[in-house]
Design an enzyme around this catalytic site. Structure first.
Site, PDB file in Angstrom:
ATOM      1  CB  SER A 240     -33.040  82.794  -9.980  1.00 23.97           C
ATOM      2  OG  SER A 240     -33.367  81.549 -10.580  1.00 23.97           O
ATOM      3  CE  LYS A 241     -36.419  84.591  -3.165  1.00 23.96           C
ATOM      4  NZ  LYS A 241     -37.644  85.126  -2.516  1.00 23.96           N
ATOM      5  NE  ARG A 242     -35.094  80.062 -13.431  1.00 21.96           N
ATOM      6  CZ  ARG A 242     -34.364  79.416 -14.320  1.00 21.96           C
ATOM      7  NH1 ARG A 242     -34.394  78.092 -14.335  1.00 21.96           N
ATOM      8  NH2 ARG A 242     -33.619  80.058 -15.187  1.00 21.96           N
ATOM      9  CG  HIS A 243     -30.927  78.436 -10.923  1.00 17.17           C
ATOM     10  ND1 HIS A 243     -30.836  79.715 -11.420  1.00 17.17           N
ATOM     11  CD2 HIS A 243     -31.218  77.638 -11.979  1.00 17.17           C
ATOM     12  CE1 HIS A 243     -31.049  79.693 -12.736  1.00 17.17           C
ATOM     13  NE2 HIS A 243     -31.292  78.439 -13.092  1.00 17.17           N
ATOM     14  N   GLY A 244     -31.725  77.661  -6.436  1.00 14.67           N
ATOM     15  CA  GLY A 244     -31.214  77.400  -5.092  1.00 14.67           C
ATOM     16  C   GLY A 244     -30.688  78.630  -4.394  1.00 14.67           C
TER      17      GLY A 244
END
Length: 471
Positions: A240-244
């Site tokens: 997800s966006k929090r992961h990259g």
């Protein structure tokens, strides 16, 4: 056989990191085998496809230096060809007209939901005479898929994967308005583009069974499929966006180099022993699909930063200086004076070993281009206020008298001044660092003085001398 691969993104958003890896694997595979790498923009979803997204995809691939062969193919422009193939299948009896109404399809969905299974069309028009339909009734064209036996995809990554044909229904080729479906368009385009290998994420594996059936119905040899595992976050969850899960342009803005991102993406799901640093030429020589793993790869920013630091140290100082200048000064190529750019070039050896991204490198280099009088951080101001300015005022004439402005000569002069005045080197070095950089953290101060040059150093010291009597 000439190997031909393709990257076929939908222009509904940015070129995300998973898509970039898919493009890289296709590019490397084709280059390894001396083949061709093609680009197709699958823009049949007109409601969601945008010119901005197309531009973002093209720019992202250019920045990653994944250049394609031949002209870009735009899927929507080939709609007439897709329809032609569907109607040819209809004429051969390998497809049929389906007049099922929206209400009937909804009833099928509800029945499937109640039974706890996925929706499958029940084939009610498969063997019926179209003349039974009301005059002028809308219809779709469906593939007449096999109903017995099984379909096997001999995947180059996943191995042989088989599904019972009773689990597959007759997919729609043309909608009632005559527009082709994605599943149909992909097969026709891959055939017409002579694609030999379809390398894509394993979320497309279920599509491969239906597409292989369509190839067989058309009498075409299917390409070899290779479905690569998806990228997960460090916690093993879907990326997800929090992961990259960001666009490639975001990594560019965060200060990553294209060669570093290519190297990192290469190692997400592919390995060559314990090798971590793999330059592009070596990657082309080594890459093949037999080394692609079946388990999802985990995104790790720390590893990406480490690789980026390595490639920054490998970059020539002049190239790094231009990249840093572009981040520090808008329109740097046109407006940055040659002397200032030269100062950045000379500063790179002392800066690039400490930075992991171009953002960090630019931040650490900022003081070299800062206008006078220099803005001071609170700790730097404190070091100067506690007698530092007076010390520097006495040091300045000794520096001005030096005939040679090199780091060893500067260090010798400062040490001599400290000894003559009963001071420790730190009593001078910290105020000197504060006055010249605006901070108490910098590369070795004598290296800084050599890079700044005589005029700039004496000017910055004079600024602090002038501040002794100011309010």
């Amino acid at each position: 056989m000439t190997v031909i691969t393709r990257f076929a993104p939908s222009p509904t958003g940015f070129l995300h990191i998973g898509g970039a890896r898919t493009a890289l694997f296709n590019w490397l595979f084709s280059r390894h085998h001396g083949g061709k790498f093609l680009l197709r923009i699958e823009d049949t979803d007109r409601a969601r496809s945008t010119e901005e997204a197309v531009a973002a995809i093209l720019n992202g691939l250019h920045w990653l230096e994944l250049n394609w062969d031949d002209e870009v193919v735009y899927q929507f422009s080939r709609a007439a060809r897709h329809a032609e193939v569907a109607r040819a299948l209809l004429a051969k009896g390998r497809a049929y007209k389906c007049f099922a109404t929206p209400q009937e399809l909804d009833e099928m969905r509800q029945a499937a939901r109640a039974a706890g299974r996925s929706m499958r069309y029940d084939g009610r028009w498969r063997d019926r005479d179209p003349a039974e339909a009301p005059a002028g009734a809308p219809y779709v064209i469906r593939l007449k898929a096999p109903t017995v036996g099984a379909t096997t995809v001999d995947d180059l990554v996943q191995g042989a994967v088989t599904v019972d044909n009773t689990q597959l229904d007759d997919m729609v080729l043309l909608r009632s308005d005559g527009t082709p479906t994605y599943m149909h368009s992909v097969v026709v385009d891959d055939h017409d583009m002579a694609i030999t290998h379809v390398i894509r994420g394993d979320d497309h594996l279920t599509n491969a069974f239906r597409q292989q059936q369509l190839y067989e119905a058309c009498g075409w040899a299917p390409p070899r499929f290779a479905h690569i595992p998806l990228i997960h976050g460090p916690d093993g969850a879907k990326l997800s966006k929090r992961h990259g899960a960001l666009g490639v342009e975001a990594y560019r803005e965060m200060g990553y180099l294209p060669e570093a991102l290519r190297n990192y993406l290469l190692r997400l799901g592919w390995a060559h022993g314990d090798d971590e640093i793999i330059p592009t030429a070596q990657a082309i020589a080594w890459f093949d699909l037999d080394a692609v793993g079946r388990s999802p790869a985990r995104f790790d920013f720390a590893k990406l930063q480490s690789l980026n630091g390595h490639y920054m140290r490998e970059r020539p100082d002049a190239e790094l200086a231009r990249l840093v200048a572009a981040r520090l000064v808008p329109g740097a190529d046109a407006s940055l004076p040659e002397a200032a750019l030269d100062r950045l070039v000379r500063a790179m050896p002392g800066l690039k070993g400490r930075a992991k991204t171009l953002v960090e490198l630019a931040d650490s280099a900022r003081f070299y281009l800062a206008p006078r009088p220099l803005a001071l951080e609170p700790k730097a101001e404190a070091a100067l206020a506690a007698g530092g300015r007076g010390t520097l005022a006495r040091l300045a004439p000794a520096l001005a008298a030096l005939a040679d402005w090199q780091a060893p000569i500067l260090e010798q002069a400062v040490r001599g001044f400290a000894d003559a005045n009963g001071l420790k080197l730190g009593d001078i070095a910290q105020p000197l660092r504060a006055a010249l950089t605006g901070s108490l953290v910098s590369p070795p101060i004598f290296e800084v003085m050599a890079v700044l040059g005589r005029a700039e150093v004496l000017g910055r010291l004079a600024d602090q001398g002038a501040a002794i009597d100011s309010p």
